[in-house]
Motif scaffolding. Structure first.
Motif, short mmCIF file in Angstrom:
data_model
loop_
_atom_site.label_atom_id
_atom_site.label_comp_id
_atom_site.label_asym_id
_atom_site.label_seq_id
_atom_site.Cartn_x
_atom_site.Cartn_y
_atom_site.Cartn_z
N SER A 172 0.81 -1.22 0.00
CA SER A 172 0.00 0.00 0.00
C SER A 172 0.84 1.27 0.00
N LEU A 173 1.96 1.26 0.76
CA LEU A 173 2.75 2.47 0.92
C LEU A 173 4.08 2.44 0.19
N GLY A 174 4.58 1.23 -0.08
CA GLY A 174 5.92 1.11 -0.64
C GLY A 174 6.98 1.27 0.44
N GLY A 175 8.24 1.27 0.02
CA GLY A 175 9.33 1.41 0.97
C GLY A 175 10.23 0.18 0.96
N THR A 176 10.92 -0.03 2.07
CA THR A 176 11.89 -1.12 2.19
C THR A 176 11.69 -1.82 3.52
N ALA A 177 11.78 -3.16 3.52
CA ALA A 177 11.56 -3.91 4.76
C ALA A 177 12.05 -5.33 4.61
N TYR A 178 12.22 -5.99 5.76
CA TYR A 178 12.49 -7.42 5.78
C TYR A 178 11.17 -8.18 5.85
N VAL A 179 11.01 -9.19 4.99
CA VAL A 179 9.83 -10.05 5.00
C VAL A 179 10.29 -11.50 4.88
N LEU A 180 9.40 -12.43 5.17
CA LEU A 180 9.72 -13.84 4.99
C LEU A 180 10.12 -14.14 3.56
N ARG A 181 10.96 -15.14 3.38
CA ARG A 181 11.46 -15.49 2.06
C ARG A 181 10.32 -15.74 1.07
N ASN A 182 9.30 -16.50 1.51
CA ASN A 182 8.20 -16.78 0.58
C ASN A 182 7.42 -15.52 0.23
N SER A 183 7.32 -14.58 1.19
CA SER A 183 6.66 -13.30 0.90
C SER A 183 7.50 -12.46 -0.05
N ALA A 184 8.82 -12.49 0.15
CA ALA A 184 9.72 -11.76 -0.75
C ALA A 184 9.58 -12.30 -2.18
N ASP A 185 9.52 -13.62 -2.32
CA ASP A 185 9.36 -14.22 -3.66
C ASP A 185 8.06 -13.77 -4.30
N GLU A 186 6.99 -13.73 -3.52
CA GLU A 186 5.68 -13.32 -4.05
C GLU A 186 5.68 -11.86 -4.47
N LEU A 187 6.27 -10.99 -3.63
CA LEU A 187 6.32 -9.57 -3.96
C LEU A 187 7.15 -9.33 -5.22
N MET A 188 8.21 -10.10 -5.38
CA MET A 188 9.04 -9.95 -6.58
C MET A 188 8.35 -10.51 -7.81
N ARG A 189 7.63 -11.64 -7.67
CA ARG A 189 6.88 -12.19 -8.79
C ARG A 189 5.80 -11.22 -9.27
N ASP A 190 5.21 -10.50 -8.32
CA ASP A 190 4.17 -9.53 -8.67
C ASP A 190 4.74 -8.25 -9.27
N GLY A 191 6.07 -8.13 -9.29
CA GLY A 191 6.71 -6.94 -9.85
C GLY A 191 6.64 -5.73 -8.95
N LEU A 192 6.26 -5.93 -7.67
CA LEU A 192 6.14 -4.80 -6.77
C LEU A 192 7.46 -4.45 -6.10
N CYS A 193 8.23 -5.45 -5.73
CA CYS A 193 9.49 -5.24 -5.01
C CYS A 193 10.65 -5.92 -5.73
N ARG A 194 11.84 -5.49 -5.39
CA ARG A 194 13.04 -6.22 -5.80
C ARG A 194 13.89 -6.49 -4.57
N LEU A 195 14.75 -7.46 -4.69
CA LEU A 195 15.62 -7.84 -3.59
C LEU A 195 16.71 -6.79 -3.41
N VAL A 196 16.98 -6.40 -2.18
CA VAL A 196 18.13 -5.53 -1.88
C VAL A 196 19.33 -6.47 -1.79
N ALA A 197 20.09 -6.51 -2.88
CA ALA A 197 21.04 -7.60 -3.11
C ALA A 197 22.12 -7.73 -2.05
N ASP A 198 22.60 -6.63 -1.52
CA ASP A 198 23.72 -6.71 -0.57
C ASP A 198 23.26 -6.65 0.89
N ALA A 199 21.96 -6.79 1.16
CA ALA A 199 21.46 -6.82 2.53
C ALA A 199 21.50 -8.26 3.04
N PRO A 200 22.17 -8.52 4.15
CA PRO A 200 22.27 -9.89 4.64
C PRO A 200 20.90 -10.40 5.10
#
Length: 292
Positions: A220-248
């Motif tokens: 709803s708002l956008g931004g940056t956050a840590y989410v569960l791996r499966n949620s991250a995959d879903e957000l990226m599949r939907d084209g809404l988010c991308r992975l912050v590549a160098d964040a551990p």
């Protein structure tokens, strides 16, 4: 049996405040005082010392406390035993809210297959409440993030999950803006671990303690956050988010919790093995501690 006397004693042992215990039990302060006085008369000893400095357990109170916990647990078990269960064994299972989206259907199926004569009640909750429910017997088994170590409780690590940083606006850590960053607070230990990894982001003005709510905010708002791996995959599949590549990634251990009395019961051991299998840990690391 006036079990409310025991419940009031145990709550006051934790809060050390008659006002706070009255609020938590939804009674008056005079009711709390009356219950404690009645219990002290029944056992023949002062259980609390009251002074301007506060309320503290006496030596007799400290000795009585483990017996009070045992009485409350036994009372809860007795109520369930004579409840309207049609003669069917019941098991009350607590599960960390964030884990409901992971293997939950499979867990229910596995539990029912392993204990076919058992009626299950599943409740999603947070670690503190589940530990309290294990203490009183309101729950039989819990799958949690943050053990609350106690003489009466047993915990064992059964797996681990991972949170990944995703963003609607950044690809690298250097691009993450503090004003649009949402702090993760999924367990008690996570803020300290996060602060060590990302001191620049540790003072973000918004913090969330549930993965589902975090995902909803990102959508709803956008931004940056840590989410569960499966949620991250879903957000990226939907084209809404991308992975912050160098964040551990941030790992989160998963624990099975139960009352110490149930530690060696076959039903509880079977549930523990099922959870360990589902969350991918080959061998559980003993995590139980005794505290005075």
């Amino acid at each position: 049996m006036q079990i409310e006397l025991i419940q009031t004693f145990l709550d006051l042992s934790e809060t050390r405040s008659f006002n706070r215990t009255a609020e938590r039990l939804s009674v008056t302060q005079s009711t709390v005082s009356g219950r404690i006085n009645a219990l002290e008369r029944a056992v023949g000893h002062r259980l609390f010392s009251r002074s301007r400095a506060g309320t503290e357990l006496t030596t007799a109170g400290l000795r009585f406390a483990p017996h009070a916990r045992a009485l409350l647990h036994a009372w809860t078990e007795a109520r369930h035993a004579v409840g309207d269960s049609g003669g069917v064994l019941s098991m009350r299972i607590g599960i960390q809210s964030d884990l409901v989206t992971m293997h939950f259907n499979e867990l229910i199926g596995d539990f029912r297959a392993a204990l076919p004569g058992t009626a299950f009640l599943f409740e999603a909750d947070y670690s503190a409440q589940m530990c309290a429910d294990l203490m009183t017997g309101a729950e039989d088994f819990a799958i949690i993030f943050s053990p609350r170590y106690h003489d009466d409780l047993h915990f064992e690590t059964v797996g681990e999950i991972t949170y990944l940083m995703v963003s609607t606006e950044a690809d690298r850590l250097a691009e993450v803006r503090q004003e649009t960053y949402i702090m993760p607070h999924y367990s008690y230990a996570m803020p300290a671990l996060h602060a060590a990894l990302h001191p620049r982001l540790a003072t973000a003005s918004l913090s969330i303690g549930q993965n589902t709510a975090m995902v909803a905010l990102l959508r709803s708002l956008g931004g940056t956050a840590y989410v569960l791996r499966n949620s991250a995959d879903e957000l990226m599949r939907d084209g809404l988010c991308r992975l912050v590549a160098d964040a551990p990634p941030i790992p989160q251990p998963i624990f099975a919790g139960l009352h110490i009395r149930n530690r060696h019961r076959s039903a509880h051991r079977r549930l523990q093995q099922i959870v360990r299998t589902r969350f991918g840990s080959a061998t559980g690391t003993l995590a139980r501690r005794r505290v005075g």
